[in-house]
Design a protein around this motif. Structure first.
Motif: not given
Ligand SMILES: Nc1ncnc2c1ncn2[C@@H]1O[C@H](COP(=O)(O)OP(=O)(O)OP(=O)(O)O)[C@@H](O)[C@H]1O
Ligand SMILES: [Mg+2]
Lengths: 421, 218
Positions: A416, A419, B11, B13, B18, B20, B39-46
């Motif tokens: 958390d 991110r 997730y 949420g 969601v 991810a 793109p942003s929010g596509c799940g890269k960090t996840t």
């Protein structure tokens, strides 16, 4: 950076307050005890001195103290004696000689007497007739000036009430129970039964009263007490042993009363010390109660304070904790890193808190107690037990207070945090 | 080295579920520099956190050097991270009160290693941080910060570097420096999984995958 140090310093401050209040209370109680000891010692010393003076006075007084004993037949009822004013039982006259020859050293004079309340037929009056033969000096003592003037045979000594109302004077002749006596002496007014008493020689009294060879009292005069109260009792015992058929009572002296007075003063002094002790004990329990309530309260408040600081701290370092997790720190390792800080906080605060507490307790004692002259210094009050207590309590307090918030932060999901942003 | 087998991450949420990651399968091998673009929010960090053992997938299996990190205890998982994985983040995530050298040495506290000091010094020298080793992060440039972060990731000689937008905050010069260090690490037998929305960054990779709405598209 600055923020971190401020938190740490505030934490140490909280520990100082907690430990300071604990050691402060302990120091106050310790000082209270010391002061109590001092006061009681002073009081006891004072009492002892007073007692010593009293004892000395007593010794001096009793050195010369003379007391009189009345030796009566054993069967004589003392109540009767006081009611009638004269003894009614008889014992052999020979007892006097036995007593005089017994070697009882403390008694200087023995005065045998035979007394009876009689009607003076010639003058139509009730009088106390006393037959006496003057004192029998103790053979083992130097013969001294006689204490009581003996009544020569054939003479009579009259009390004031008798010679005054009968108009008799020295040298006058007077008849008693058919026998003629010459007035030998007329006493001044004494305001006692003596005023209605007539004294004649013992042998004549025995003859007149038909009691040959008998007496009913021996007055032991000027028994000299050697300064030991117990001796009075000893003398009584001694006489009782020599003359088993008798009883001994004390007559009109103050030896016993004095001894009692002294004992009373001693008792009072002791109870004063006891009162003071009770007062101090009560005061201590009051303070103890106060400390027992206040100290835990302060400690809890400080624990909450440290907990809040810890909560703030770990919240600010949430990201750091996340990174540490990412780097591969185990939860326990992070916990250790955080708690070791609280441990150091506790140790430092504990150390500083001891001295704060010593100073605080000392200051409180100065405010609360009077006459704190020669109060122990902080250095003297310090002891390793106290140090140990603080060095255990303080880190424990800090670590336990920091535990929950740290635990809470570490259990949060590092994902958390990482991110975010 | 790292293998995703049909991994899904959902997730829970506040506004419903969601998804991810949606049945993602991929693998990265030693000597490979894989860039995942999207793109942003596509799940890269996840994706990256899942690969690093920090985020348990909802479905599917992860294979990290032959074992599943989510099948072992949290302590074991931490150890695996310390030994095998180096993270690099867009925000550098340096510990603010530690110096550059101390930051680089931080992983040696999690996993004590021999000659950590010597290794740190090598990294400091090769990353051109010699004259900044005693400074705290607030006192150095962003490029130096990311180089410090990279040095920290490399201290324990990890088998894989997981980099999340490592050049996002850097100018082109610094970005190229960091990427060339990563390439060098791959050339020496390491393996990199980098996620970015920037196609230019992806140009340094040996292989590139596109990601969209939690799914990989060739
Ligand atoms: N804890 C969460 N709860 C619910 N939804 C989440 C949570 N974390 C992430 N998401 C959602 O999951 C999706 C993927 O998030 P993720 O952080 O992986 O995106 P990203 O590709 O890294 O985006 P960016 O390029 O902006 O960093 C997003 O739609 C995000 O809103
Ligand atoms: Mg992201």
């Amino acid at each position: 950076m600055l923020h971190r140090w401020r938190g740490f310093a505030l934490g140490i401050f909280a520990v100082i307050i907690a430990v300071g209040s604990l050691t402060g209370a302990m120091t106050l109680l310790k000082l209270h005890d010391l002061q109590t000891q001092k006061i009681l010692n002073e009081k006891e010393e004072e009492t002892e001195k007073k007692m010593a003076v009293l004892k000395d006075e007593m010794r001096k007084a009793t050195l010369k103290l003379k007391f009189n004993l009345l030796i009566l037949p054993k069967q004589q009822n003392i109540r009767d004696l006081h009611m009638k004013g004269y003894p009614s039982e008889y014992m052999p006259e020979e007892y006097v000689t036995r007593l005089a020859n017994s070697g009882i050293i403390v008694v200087r004079h023995f005065l045998p007497s035979l007394q009876q309340r009689i009607k003076w037929p010639e003058k139509n009056r009730t009088i106390t007739l006393i037959g006496t033969r003057g004192e029998v000096p103790n053979l083992h003592k130097d013969p001294r000036r006689p204490l009581v003037q003996p009544v020569p045979p054939g003479t009579i000594v009259l009390g004031y009430g008798l010679h005054h109302s009968l108009g008799l004077h020295n040298g006058d002749k007077v008849k008693l129970l058919g026998r003629e006596f010459t007035v030998h002496k007329c006493h001044e007014e004494r305001g006692s039964k003596d005023d209605y008493t007539a004294w004649i020689h013992l042998s004549q009294a025995q003859e007149l009263l038909d009691k040959e060879g008998h007496i009913n009292a021996i007055l032991a005069l000027e028994c000299i007490c050697q300064g030991v109260e117990g001796l009075l009792m000893k003398v009584r015992e001694e006489i009782k042993q020599i003359l088993p058929g008798t009883q001994v009572i004390e007559m009109g002296t103050k030896a016993i009363a004095r001894a009692e007075a002294r004992a009373k003063v001693g008792q009072e002094a002791k109870s004063a010390v006891e009162r003071e002790r009770r007062h101090r004990t009560k005061m201590r329990s009051e303070r103890e109660f106060f400390a027992a309530v206040l100290v835990p309260l302060v400690m809890v408040a400080c624990a909450v304070w440290i907990g809040l600081l810890a909560f703030n701290n770990v919240r600010d370092r949430k990201v750091e904790i996340g990174i540490q997790r990412a780097i591969g720190f185990r939860a326990g390792q992070i916990m250790f890193l955080f708690l070791s800080k609280f441990l150091i906080m506790g140790l430092l605060g504990g150390l500083l808190g001891i001295f704060t507490g010593l100073g605080l307790g000392r200051w409180l004692a100065l405010v609360l107690e009077d006459d704190m002259e020669g109060i122990a210094t902080a250095g003297e009050l310090f002891n390793p037990g106290l140090l140990l207590l603080c060095l255990i309590t303080a880190p424990m307090l800090a670590v336990i207070s920091g535990w929950l918030p740290t635990m809470f932060a570490i259990r949060q999901d590092p994902a958390d945090v990482l991110r975010e942003v | 080295m790292v293998e995703f087998k049909n991994i899904t991450k959902i997730y829970d949420g506040p506004e419903g579920k969601v998804t991810a990651l949606d049945k993602v399968s991929l693998s990265v091998q030693p000597g490979e520099f894989l860039a995942v673009c999207g793109p942003s929010g596509c799940g890269k960090t996840t994706l990256l956190l899942t690969a690093g053992g920090l985020l348990r997938p909802s479905k599917g299996q992860l294979n990290l050097d032959g074992s599943d990190p989510y099948g072992v205890s949290p302590e074991m998982r931490s150890k695996i991270r310390a030994r095998m994985i180096g993270f690099v983040f867009q925000q550098f995530h340096l510990i603010p009160y530690l110096t550059v050298r101390q930051n680089i040495l931080a992983p040696s506290l999690a996993l004590p290693t021999k000659k950590a000091g010597q290794r740190a010094q090598e990294l400091i020298s090769s990353f051109g941080l010699d004259d900044r080793a005693g400074h705290v992060p607030a006192q150095i440039s962003t490029g130096q910060k990311q180089r410090t972060a990279l040095a920290r990731a490399l201290l324990n000689k990890p088998k894989i570097i997981l980099a999340d937008e490592p050049t996002g905050n850097l100018d082109e010069g610094n970005a190229n420096t960091v990427l060339s260090y990563l390439s060098q690490y791959v050339a020496e037998g390491g393996c990199v999984l980098l996620v970015t929305h920037d196609v230019r960054t992806a140009a340094h990779a040996t292989r590139t995958l596109e990601m969209s709405r939690g799914q990989l598209v060739e």
